[in-house]
Design an enzyme around this catalytic site. Structure first.
Site, PDB file in Angstrom:
ATOM      1  N   TYR A  37      12.801  -1.337  -3.378  1.00  0.00           N
ATOM      2  CA  TYR A  37      12.446   0.081  -3.354  1.00  0.00           C
ATOM      3  C   TYR A  37      13.666   0.919  -3.734  1.00  0.00           C
ATOM      4  O   TYR A  37      14.811   0.509  -3.510  1.00  0.00           O
ATOM      5  CB  TYR A  37      12.003   0.517  -1.956  1.00  0.00           C
ATOM      6  N   ARG A  48       0.859  -1.184   0.000  1.00  0.00           N
ATOM      7  CA  ARG A  48       0.000   0.000   0.000  1.00  0.00           C
ATOM      8  C   ARG A  48       0.893   1.230   0.000  1.00  0.00           C
ATOM      9  O   ARG A  48       1.237   1.739   1.062  1.00  0.00           O
ATOM     10  CB  ARG A  48      -0.918  -0.033   1.222  1.00  0.00           C
ATOM     11  N   ARG A  62      11.498   5.179   4.151  1.00  0.00           N
ATOM     12  CA  ARG A  62      11.663   6.627   4.341  1.00  0.00           C
ATOM     13  C   ARG A  62      12.346   6.941   5.675  1.00  0.00           C
ATOM     14  O   ARG A  62      13.099   7.914   5.777  1.00  0.00           O
ATOM     15  CB  ARG A  62      10.308   7.314   4.235  1.00  0.00           C
ATOM     16  N   ASP A 122       2.162   4.993  -0.123  1.00  0.00           N
ATOM     17  CA  ASP A 122       1.607   6.212   0.470  1.00  0.00           C
ATOM     18  C   ASP A 122       1.351   7.297  -0.568  1.00  0.00           C
ATOM     19  O   ASP A 122       1.833   7.204  -1.694  1.00  0.00           O
ATOM     20  CB  ASP A 122       2.607   6.773   1.481  1.00  0.00           C
TER      21      ASP A 122
END
Lengths: 249, 249
Positions: B110, B50, B202, B52
């Site tokens: 990522y 999911r 992050r 952001d």
């Protein structure tokens, strides 16, 4: 009064082009507003090229006169703080009085980017022409482009709306290349010339694409030049693939 | 019923993230609407991750069940015609019943992009974190990142809001590199792992930047892991620099 030369980068997506227009956001209006905010005085700036709506700049050059005494470096930082996020001042230089950003330009470089893969690149849609109708022959486009080199009357490649009286221009370099290993679907045209007519690069691209898709022979762009007639050329390629790269004085 | 696996690319700028939310545009809502338009039936899809608001995907994976009989290739083309321009279906595959896009993922990759030049890159502002406070030491960030490799309790790197009961994850690869010749101001972090907690990448980036700007030693990220306490880590880096690159099953 000082005369300043600004080098500007902008994403043209949100703007109705460079030039001031009533009631519409333009890059010129945004820049003049930022300068006015900084100096407290209205200002009029002049650019090397009036880029169209959706066209981008990596190195647009702008001239202006001001009595502001801030150093070029401080001016650059302050303007970047006042400008919207999609416009950036890359450099500020003091130049001799009489500098004319449009008239004094001796060479300009434009880039045009085409993506010819079957699936759109969602990150490049604002920055290229997605040609979704099959593979273009970039090598044929490159060979065809070479026939445009040199001094010609480019009237066939001028859109109506902002006609120039003199339509003879000189192209110093022109090349078409399919992108490197990482981007096999990307075709880039680079062109340098002493000046460009209204929509000239986009009309050249539209004409070369007719060659690239096999619709016209490689000798066709030279025929189009000789015709001296806009209806002889291919369609005008869409604006978002076009980039003003640099301007030499 | 058939089970389909879709690979998706999207520019997350305009969306409130992947997951359905009342009254807000989400990638899931846009995809479900396109499928419903095509098949005439409501559908619920499930993604590997999911993402952001503002986070991008180069290869998000989505699973769904449908009784639609179109071939994968025709489905792909039709969905791309119905989807907004900032979402694209890269591939459609038929997979065995029971495929679970979230649970069956064994490895995810990522990317996080930082731009640390003094002047913003107007074309990258939606796609990177512009760190305007000076040069980061990418080599130090790379060395510090190596201490995070392997199996650890990453609770220190989990934001509140979507806590997982089990916070042990394994990182298979992690690397930080300053961009090549053409992009000296670009720093790219690439990380692969068997799963990631909420905002984990992050928070890792925010922690490594503390090292990169000389605020913390290279040994600090390992201390943060050992603390098992979110307040021990650096700030969470902004979403627009984050990219979900691929998911393996």
């Amino acid at each position: 009064m000082r005369t300043l030369k600004l080098t500007l980068s902008y994403d043209g997506t949100a703007y109705a082009g460079w030039q001031l227009q009533p009631q519409r956001p333009t890059v010129q209006a945004a820049l003049e507003a930022a300068i006015e905010k900084l100096t407290g005085r209205p200002v009029r700036v002049r650019a090397s090229s009036r880029t169209d709506a959706g066209v981008h700049a990596l190195g647009q050059v702008v001239g202006l006169q001001t009595d502001c005494r801030l150093s070029p470096e401080v001016l650059r930082r302050a303007l970047n703080a006042y400008l919207p996020r999609d416009i950036a001042v890359l450099g500020v230089e003091e130049v001799p009085e009489g500098f004319h950003a449009t008239r004094d330009a001796v060479c300009k470089s434009y880039r045009y980017v085409i993506h010819d893969g079957p699936i759109r690149d969602v990150f490049a849609q604002r920055y290229c022409w997605h040609y979704a109708y099959g593979r273009l022959d970039a090598a044929a486009m490159h060979r065809a482009a070479q026939t445009l080199l040199g001094r010609h009357d480019f009237a066939s490649f001028q859109s109506s709306g902002a006609e120039r009286a003199h339509t003879v221009r000189t192209l110093f370099e022109i090349g078409v290349q399919r992108g490197g290993a990482g981007e096999p679907d990307r075709i880039v045209l680079e062109v340098e010339g002493d000046g460009f007519l209204y929509n000239m690069v986009r009309a050249i691209v539209g004409t070369l694409v007719e060659v690239g898709r096999g619709e016209q022979p490689e000798t066709w762009p030279a025929d189009v030049v000789r015709a001296v007639d806009r209806s002889a050329a291919g369609p005008t390629a869409p604006p978002q693939g076009l980039w003003l790269v640099w301007v030499k004085y």
